[in-house]
Design a protein around this motif. Structure first.
Motif: not given
Length: 772
Positions: A748-768
């Motif tokens: 349920g999170v939209r990553i708007r820039s490539l690459p779709l890195s783990p860091e970007k996903i965790l930021r979008a999830l509010g984990k970091i």
């Protein structure tokens, strides 16, 4: 392994294709690449002097100690470039041969040294003393366009390289007629082509006012044209040959290194061999970075009404690929969607990065990522199933992408593009079915609770690019005395199977086995034209030229048979590899023996497609769609993404060689995996940081799912030989948006820039924490 049965129930991989013509050479090590070619007598070895800084003025340069070093034959730098009587035309050479005033990117070419061996040449580089004035480096379009930004090219007075546009309908009226308007933004970074063979190697030998060049390029005729102009030679004084090429993807387009090797050979009177390192290849060319911003207007039922796109494109330090990149980005911004009102504007800007150039599916991978993520996002915000939303708005067979007229760069003209010649819904069904995704099942369930570590999701993407574009191709076929037929051409095989395609077209047209046809390597001395192995033109255009030449040769052979054995030429037909008539038959060798004196049977075939109307879509002759369907698993604790299933689907028209096509499509998908999840050229602290094979992350075999493969639709309705279509670049745009959409489906999170890195996903999830 994903495969589909054909009408006879046989798996596609069981098709009885002939072997690739380069198979044995490549698997046994007999294939000779540029580095393997035997040394010419008196060979000198060249190395390049490159800037260690991204932006620096050259205050002084002293190469006197290097010139005095024993074993050094010659050096070209700014001190002696003007004395070499070169014909440098800025309309031909977008990048200076050698930097004279300042370095504009990390790796800019400052000079070239030729010596008795590589050790001596490299030692000479160390002896060249250069004093620099450091200048502020600009690595983003925003920095380049900021008020008071340093100018990369002072003579232009701006950092903007060019602007382009395409529009039809009335976008503002479309927004007024819309019930809902969304705004979206996505970005893609610079990436490197990363062929296995270094990108800028060559051999040059200038003797007796003639130049011989061996270079792994996709377009030997362009090298011939540029070298002859630069050295003031006639084209027939330059001969360019292409050995085996270890991959290209656009990286083997002509560079200044190749031209300087030729100049150096003339200067020192010796053949010169330049073998680039992997680190130098990273600094030869790159894919442009871009930002795609859009406003989208829709009706309540999800019908698209208007799309207004602006793109900021980063061309790097020089104009090398700016024109084609910008045009392709602007014209591909609408994809395959039905849009009554459309406007696309692109602005391309200089930065202090490696110059952007052709890259597989040039300028369109970035737009496909943005467009298809945007459509997926809009569907979800409207409460619609993303697949059904696409099917509602994608163009159908027979529809046109635009109304009758449009404006290109402000000039109005007819919208001359072919109607859609494929059924996208069929391709989507096949892709989804292949990974076990039921299109008719209920919409995906809500994202899992974030304390559930692993989440799975599905994603889809659609690419709609032009088929083969404007171009010229010529081929010659010659009947040898032993009955074999040799095909001459200038279409380099950059790994995709071009020579095999030529062999298949020739053998099928002539009605003989593969062993009876040989395919020559490109050699400009044959004077055969070709626009280059690029823009997926080779099958349609060179294949068409070969087919025409073979048909003409058969006609001449029939005339010879009629003259020798009687009957009319039209009475002679090829049956079981022989010319036959009323019980009489002649092998090809027997036909050759009937020739009189020094007579040679040969025929030339040509293909030419000119531009019609505006150049918005390159005068293309058909459409080349691609579909990607994926299932991923996202680890909500680490942000890692694992691809579980992937299928690429293409409309091939008619496959000429299944295994080569499979390699093309699946290779493109793997390349897209890299751009989706790992690849990015990183600029920090004034320099390019990860320009080597150990720091630049590519997909590994362990990253490719066990359920992975391709499916082809064959309706024999393409413009190429036997109904074939272009498909070389249809899979590469699809994986990145499909994976991004699957990540959204999973968590349920939209990553708007490539690459779709783990860091970007965790930021979008509010984990970091998000970056400031």
């Amino acid at each position: 392994m994903i495969e589909e049965k054909n009408a006879k129930g046989r798996m596609a991989s069981q098709r009885m294709d002939p072997a690739r013509v380069d198979l044995l050479d490549k698997v046994t090590g007999k294939a000779l690449y540029i580095e393997d070619l035997p040394n010419l007598p008196g060979m000198a070895y060249a190395v390049c002097l490159r800037s260690p800084y991204s932006h620096a003025r050259i205050l002084s340069m002293d190469s006197s100690a290097a010139r005095k070093l024993p074993g050094v034959f010659g050096i070209i730098d700014r001190e002696n470039l003007n004395s070499l009587d070169l014909k440098i035309d800025s309309d031909t050479f977008d990048q200076p041969l050698i930097v004279a005033d300042k370095a504009r990117f990390h790796g800019d070419l400052l000079g070239i040294v030729a010596a008795v061996d590589l050790r001596t040449a490299r030692r000479a580089l160390e002896l060249i003393e250069i004093e620099y004035e450091m200048l502020p480096a600009i690595f983003t379009v925003e920095e380049a366009l900021a008020p008071g930004a340093p100018l990369i090219h002072e003579d232009l007075g701006t950092n903007v390289a060019l602007e382009d546009s395409l529009e039809w309908g009335d976008v503002e009226k479309g927004f007024r007629d819309s019930d809902t308007i969304f705004e979206e933004s996505f970005s893609s970074p610079n990436v490197y082509h990363h062929p296995m063979e270094p990108a800028t190697s060559s051999i040059a030998s200038f003797t007796n006012d003639k130049l011989d060049v061996w270079v792994p390029t996709n377009n030997p005729l362009r090298v011939e044209d540029a070298a002859s102009q630069l050295l003031g030679l006639k084209p027939d004084q330059v001969r360019v040959r292409v050995p085996y090429v270890g991959g290209s993807f656009g990286a083997k387009d002509m560079g200044t290194d190749t031209l300087l090797t030729s100049v150096l050979s003339r200067m020192i009177g010796r053949p010169v061999k330049l073998i680039a390192t992997a680190e130098e290849s990273f600094r030869a060319s790159a894919r442009d970075a871009s930002v795609y911003k859009a406003r989208v207007g829709l009706k309540k039922d999800g019908t698209l009404v208007a799309l207004d796109v602006t793109q900021e494109i980063d061309t790097g330090a020089y104009f090398t690929g700016a024109a084609i990149i910008t045009n392709n980005a602007v014209t591909s911004a609408s994809g395959g969607y039905r849009l009554p009102h459309f406007r696309s504007r692109g602005r391309t800007t200089y930065t202090n990065k490696v110059p952007a150039g052709p890259f597989r599916n040039t300028g369109k991978n970035q737009t496909t990522f943005a467009l298809d993520c945007m459509m997926d996002n809009i569907a979800r915000r409207l409460g619609m199933d993303p697949v059904e939303f696409r099917l509602k708005n994608l163009l159908r067979r027979g529809e046109s992408i635009a109304p009758e007229r449009w404006k290109k760069s402000g000039q109005e003209g007819p919208a001359l593009t072919p109607p859609v010649d494929t059924d996208l819904s069929e391709l989507i069904d096949k892709a989804m079915s292949a990974i076990g995704w039921d299109r008719h099942s209920p919409a995906s369930s809500p994202p899992p609770e974030l304390n559930s570590r692993l989440a799975r999701g599905h994603g889809l993407s659609v690419s709609m690019r032009r088929g083969s574009q404007v171009g010229t191709a010529e081929a010659m076929v010659v009947l040898e005395r032993d009955g074999t037929v040799k095909v001459l051409h200038n279409a380099p095989d950059v790994g995709e199977g071009c020579y095999t395609m030529i062999s298949v077209v020739a053998t099928r047209t002539l009605g003989v086995p593969q062993s009876q046809v040989s395919v020559g390597e490109p050699d400009t001395s044959n004077k055969l034209k070709f626009s280059g192995t690029s823009s997926q033109r080779t099958t349609v255009q060179m294949g068409g030229a070969v087919q025409t030449a073979c048909k003409d040769l058969l006609g001449k052979m029939a005339e010879t048979a009629a003259r020798a054995k009687g009957g009319r030429p039209e009475d002679w037909r090829v049956v079981d590899g022989k010319l036959s008539r009323d019980g009489l038959s002649l092998t090809f060798a027997e036909v050759a023996h009937e020739l009189q004196g020094g007579e040679v049977l040969q025929a030339t075939g040509a293909y030419k497609r000119t531009r019609a109307g505006h150049n918005s879509f390159g005068g293309h002759d058909h459409w080349a769609p691609g579909i990607g369907a994926v299932e991923v698993e996202v680890d909500c604790e680490t942000g890692e993404v694992r691809v579980l299933r992937y299928c690429a689907v293409a409309d091939a028209g008619k496959l000429l060689h299944y295994h080569s096509a499979k390699g093309q499509i699946e290779g493109g998908a793997v390349m897209s995996f890299g751009m989706a999840l790992y690849e990015e050229l990183i600029y920090q602290e004034g320099q390019l940081q990860n320009a080597d094979a150990f720091q630049y992350r590519l997909p590994l075999m362990s990253d490719i799912p066990e359920s992975f493969g391709s499916i082809f639709v064959e309706n024999e309705d393409g413009p190429g030989p036997f109904g074939s279509k272009a498909l070389a670049q249809v899979s590469i745009p699809c994986a990145a948006p499909a994976i991004a959409n699957a990540i959204y489906d999973a968590v349920g999170v939209r990553i708007r820039s490539l690459p779709l890195s783990p860091e970007k996903i965790l930021r979008a999830l509010g984990k970091i924490e998000s970056q400031k």
